[in-house]
Motif scaffolding. Structure first.
Motif, PDB file in Angstrom:
ATOM      1  N   TYR A 116      -3.146  -4.199  -9.620  1.00 60.31           N
ATOM      2  CA  TYR A 116      -3.538  -4.960  -8.436  1.00 60.31           C
ATOM      3  C   TYR A 116      -2.405  -5.901  -8.033  1.00 60.31           C
ATOM      4  O   TYR A 116      -2.062  -6.839  -8.751  1.00 60.31           O
ATOM      5  CB  TYR A 116      -4.808  -5.773  -8.702  1.00 60.31           C
ATOM      6  CG  TYR A 116      -5.375  -6.428  -7.472  1.00 60.31           C
ATOM      7  CD1 TYR A 116      -5.981  -5.668  -6.474  1.00 60.31           C
ATOM      8  CD2 TYR A 116      -5.285  -7.806  -7.288  1.00 60.31           C
ATOM      9  CE1 TYR A 116      -6.496  -6.262  -5.335  1.00 60.31           C
ATOM     10  CE2 TYR A 116      -5.796  -8.411  -6.159  1.00 60.31           C
ATOM     11  CZ  TYR A 116      -6.405  -7.634  -5.187  1.00 60.31           C
ATOM     12  OH  TYR A 116      -6.915  -8.230  -4.052  1.00 60.31           O
ATOM     13  N   ARG A 159      -1.963  -7.492  -4.793  1.00 62.62           N
ATOM     14  CA  ARG A 159      -2.167  -8.370  -3.648  1.00 62.62           C
ATOM     15  C   ARG A 159      -2.582  -9.786  -4.047  1.00 62.62           C
ATOM     16  O   ARG A 159      -3.253  -9.994  -5.052  1.00 62.62           O
ATOM     17  CB  ARG A 159      -3.208  -7.772  -2.712  1.00 62.62           C
ATOM     18  CG  ARG A 159      -2.818  -6.409  -2.175  1.00 62.62           C
ATOM     19  CD  ARG A 159      -3.766  -5.934  -1.104  1.00 62.62           C
ATOM     20  NE  ARG A 159      -3.381  -4.625  -0.574  1.00 62.62           N
ATOM     21  CZ  ARG A 159      -3.880  -4.104   0.529  1.00 62.62           C
ATOM     22  NH1 ARG A 159      -4.795  -4.765   1.222  1.00 62.62           N
ATOM     23  NH2 ARG A 159      -3.461  -2.919   0.949  1.00 62.62           N
ATOM     24  N   ASN A 160      -2.198 -10.717  -3.169  1.00 64.70           N
ATOM     25  CA  ASN A 160      -2.602 -12.107  -3.372  1.00 64.70           C
ATOM     26  C   ASN A 160      -4.077 -12.282  -3.048  1.00 64.70           C
ATOM     27  O   ASN A 160      -4.752 -13.153  -3.592  1.00 64.70           O
ATOM     28  CB  ASN A 160      -1.745 -13.028  -2.489  1.00 64.70           C
ATOM     29  CG  ASN A 160      -1.791 -14.467  -2.943  1.00 64.70           C
ATOM     30  OD1 ASN A 160      -1.903 -14.750  -4.131  1.00 64.70           O
ATOM     31  ND2 ASN A 160      -1.724 -15.381  -2.002  1.00 64.70           N
ATOM     32  N   SER A 161      -4.575 -11.461  -2.119  1.00 64.25           N
ATOM     33  CA  SER A 161      -6.004 -11.397  -1.816  1.00 64.25           C
ATOM     34  C   SER A 161      -6.313  -9.989  -1.325  1.00 64.25           C
ATOM     35  O   SER A 161      -5.405  -9.243  -0.930  1.00 64.25           O
ATOM     36  CB  SER A 161      -6.393 -12.427  -0.751  1.00 64.25           C
ATOM     37  OG  SER A 161      -5.764 -12.137   0.472  1.00 64.25           O
ATOM     38  N   LYS A 162      -7.562  -9.613  -1.307  1.00 60.23           N
ATOM     39  CA  LYS A 162      -7.949  -8.236  -1.008  1.00 60.23           C
ATOM     40  C   LYS A 162      -7.478  -7.782   0.371  1.00 60.23           C
ATOM     41  O   LYS A 162      -7.014  -6.651   0.542  1.00 60.23           O
ATOM     42  CB  LYS A 162      -9.466  -8.102  -1.111  1.00 60.23           C
ATOM     43  CG  LYS A 162      -9.970  -6.669  -0.961  1.00 60.23           C
ATOM     44  CD  LYS A 162     -11.479  -6.598  -1.144  1.00 60.23           C
ATOM     45  CE  LYS A 162     -11.965  -5.162  -0.977  1.00 60.23           C
ATOM     46  NZ  LYS A 162     -13.438  -5.058  -1.152  1.00 60.23           N
ATOM     47  N   GLU A 163      -7.565  -8.671   1.378  1.00 61.43           N
ATOM     48  CA  GLU A 163      -7.219  -8.293   2.746  1.00 61.43           C
ATOM     49  C   GLU A 163      -5.720  -8.409   3.011  1.00 61.43           C
ATOM     50  O   GLU A 163      -5.226  -7.923   4.032  1.00 61.43           O
ATOM     51  CB  GLU A 163      -7.975  -9.185   3.746  1.00 61.43           C
ATOM     52  CG  GLU A 163      -9.488  -9.070   3.688  1.00 61.43           C
ATOM     53  CD  GLU A 163     -10.098  -9.838   2.520  1.00 61.43           C
ATOM     54  OE1 GLU A 163      -9.381 -10.715   1.974  1.00 61.43           O
ATOM     55  OE2 GLU A 163     -11.243  -9.546   2.151  1.00 61.43           O
ATOM     56  N   ASP A 164      -5.005  -9.057   2.124  1.00 51.55           N
ATOM     57  CA  ASP A 164      -3.587  -9.348   2.347  1.00 51.55           C
ATOM     58  C   ASP A 164      -2.723  -8.180   1.872  1.00 51.55           C
ATOM     59  O   ASP A 164      -2.571  -7.958   0.672  1.00 51.55           O
ATOM     60  CB  ASP A 164      -3.209 -10.629   1.589  1.00 51.55           C
ATOM     61  CG  ASP A 164      -1.813 -11.124   1.943  1.00 51.55           C
ATOM     62  OD1 ASP A 164      -1.060 -10.373   2.588  1.00 51.55           O
ATOM     63  OD2 ASP A 164      -1.477 -12.260   1.563  1.00 51.55           O
ATOM     64  N   GLU A 165      -2.127  -7.446   2.822  1.00 49.68           N
ATOM     65  CA  GLU A 165      -1.252  -6.324   2.469  1.00 49.68           C
ATOM     66  C   GLU A 165       0.219  -6.705   2.584  1.00 49.68           C
ATOM     67  O   GLU A 165       1.092  -5.843   2.603  1.00 49.68           O
ATOM     68  CB  GLU A 165      -1.555  -5.121   3.352  1.00 49.68           C
ATOM     69  CG  GLU A 165      -1.365  -5.351   4.834  1.00 49.68           C
ATOM     70  CD  GLU A 165      -1.711  -4.117   5.653  1.00 49.68           C
ATOM     71  OE1 GLU A 165      -2.541  -3.302   5.189  1.00 49.68           O
ATOM     72  OE2 GLU A 165      -1.153  -3.976   6.760  1.00 49.68           O
ATOM     73  N   LYS A 217       0.855  -1.185   0.000  1.00 52.74           N
ATOM     74  CA  LYS A 217       0.000   0.000   0.000  1.00 52.74           C
ATOM     75  C   LYS A 217       0.888   1.230   0.000  1.00 52.74           C
ATOM     76  O   LYS A 217       2.107   1.146   0.196  1.00 52.74           O
ATOM     77  CB  LYS A 217      -0.925   0.008   1.221  1.00 52.74           C
ATOM     78  CG  LYS A 217      -0.204  -0.075   2.560  1.00 52.74           C
ATOM     79  CD  LYS A 217      -1.213  -0.191   3.698  1.00 52.74           C
ATOM     80  CE  LYS A 217      -0.519  -0.296   5.057  1.00 52.74           C
ATOM     81  NZ  LYS A 217      -1.500  -0.460   6.151  1.00 52.74           N
ATOM     82  N   ASN A 230      -2.598   1.798 -10.815  1.00 49.49           N
ATOM     83  CA  ASN A 230      -3.771   1.019 -10.404  1.00 49.49           C
ATOM     84  C   ASN A 230      -3.604  -0.473 -10.702  1.00 49.49           C
ATOM     85  O   ASN A 230      -4.568  -1.170 -11.020  1.00 49.49           O
ATOM     86  CB  ASN A 230      -5.039   1.541 -11.100  1.00 49.49           C
ATOM     87  CG  ASN A 230      -5.405   2.944 -10.626  1.00 49.49           C
ATOM     88  OD1 ASN A 230      -5.311   3.250  -9.430  1.00 49.49           O
ATOM     89  ND2 ASN A 230      -5.799   3.795 -11.558  1.00 49.49           N
ATOM     90  N   ASN A 232       0.885 -10.917  -5.447  1.00 46.80           N
ATOM     91  CA  ASN A 232       0.333 -11.986  -6.282  1.00 46.80           C
ATOM     92  C   ASN A 232       1.376 -12.459  -7.302  1.00 46.80           C
ATOM     93  O   ASN A 232       2.484 -11.923  -7.373  1.00 46.80           O
ATOM     94  CB  ASN A 232      -0.958 -11.535  -6.985  1.00 46.80           C
ATOM     95  CG  ASN A 232      -0.756 -10.282  -7.825  1.00 46.80           C
ATOM     96  OD1 ASN A 232       0.360  -9.989  -8.272  1.00 46.80           O
ATOM     97  ND2 ASN A 232      -1.818  -9.519  -8.038  1.00 46.80           N
TER      98      ASN A 232
END
Length: 354
Positions: free
Chosen positions: A311, A313-319, A268, A309, A323
């Motif tokens: 993406y 991350r490996n998943s939305k919540e994973d900061e 982030k 922009n 990926n």
């Protein structure tokens, strides 16, 4: 002469018996008085601890307790680890001529394996005429810089690496001295704050820490004394990083193996970091600069991708974990850095000879 020998022997036996009785009485006293704080269960990590919970549900066949590291990968887990317990292809321990072996140390960032595999593929595809590259990936979930140093010292060097790469995440200077045991109900974890004892080179016995209140009392008192003694030295995250990275650097220099650090920030924008996350990052950056270590800071790549922009991350919540597509980019950055820093001269010589 015989009388003197007899007396000395009697005195020695008396001292041994006295010491044994003192230890026994102390052991009983400490066990009967858990309020003294040396009851083993006092150090048990909560059942809600993420790693223990994950281990008992998903990874009980992938991890095992370790006297050296607290826990480690189980070797020969089909599709997951090789015979050395590493997240790599299976290679012979003995290196043939022409092989260039890279050892990666890290936590789950490395364990995820994509970046290591892509890097190995890239090196062999583009520099295969110089060497045959092997990457030995020793990444294990939630390891820290202390465990990287321990692994390298007692295992990694035996793999005879030509280069050591550390995948350094933001919380890797926060140390955790854990001991894990398998029980009928699953895995139980215990945590001891023994960083200062470890830095003095004391070998802690997990068996005695578990079973002897006197041993536990002595070690914890020693730890408290050393911590208090070093209080004015600002023993903190920065010191931990310098100490254990210093050990790794020294081992690599003795082996004449280049050491390269890859800094993995949070996924982030830096402005969105929490206060402690900013402190983590700034501390790592300061330590690496002051120690004059070779390193790649991926924060510029992350900033660029955020602006585009992309993406990551490996998943939305994973900061934390990138990926697959981001790992490919990271592997390319590492490859280009290695090419310029470590292999450029060999490449130039090779082309000249051709």
């Amino acid at each position: 002469m015989k009388k003197i020998y007899f007396k000395l022997t009697a005195i020695f036996i008396g001292l041994v018996i006295g010491l044994a009785l003192s230890i026994l009485i102390s052991e009983i006293t400490l066990r009967l008085c858990p309020k003294l704080g040396y009851n083993y269960n006092s150090f048990q990590i909560s059942g809600d601890d993420l790693l223990v919970k994950e281990w008992n549900t998903n990874q009980q066949d992938l991890l095992r307790p370790s006297n050296l590291l607290g826990y480690e990968h189980v070797p020969n887990c089909k599709g997951y680890t090789n015979s050395y317990g590493l997240r790599s292809k299976e290679y012979n321990l003995k290196k043939d001529a022409g092989i260039y072996r890279i050892l990666i140390l890290g936590d789950s960032i490395a364990e995820q394996r994509w970046s290591a595999d892509f890097l190995e593929e890239e090196l062999n595809k583009k520099l295969g005429f110089l060497h045959r590259f092997e990457i030995w990936n020793a990444g294990v979930d939630s390891y820290d810089v202390r465990r990287y140093a321990l692994f390298l010292k007692y295992r990694g060097l035996a793999y005879n690496p030509d280069m050591v790469v550390v995948f350094l995440f933001m919380n890797d200077f926060d140390l955790s001295i854990n001991t894990y045991y398998k029980t009928k109900k699953g895995v139980v974890a215990y945590n001891f704050f023994l960083e200062e004892v470890d830095k003095k080179g004391f070998h802690i016995s997990p068996f005695l820490m578990q079973h002897s209140s006197v041993y536990r009392y002595a070690i914890l008192k020693l730890s408290a004394y050393l911590s208090q003694k070093g209080k004015n030295n600002n023993t903190n995250r920065e010191d931990n990083g310098k100490y254990y990275l210093g050990e790794i650097k020294e081992m690599c220099e003795k082996r004449k193996a280049p050491l390269c650090i890859i800094v993995f920030p949070y996924l982030k924008n830096f402005d969105e970091y929490k206060v402690y996350q900013k402190e983590e990052y700034l501390t790592i950056a300061k330590v690496l600069r002051e120690m004059k270590l070779d390193y790649i800071d991926l924060i510029s790549l992350y900033d660029k991708l955020i602006k585009e922009n992309f993406y990551m991350r490996n998943s939305k919540e994973d900061e934390i974990h990138p990926n697959k597509e981001t790992y490919i980019m990271i592997a390319n950055i590492i490859y280009n850095y290695m090419l310029d820093k470590y292999f450029h001269n060999k490449l130039t010589e090779s082309k000249y000879l051709l």
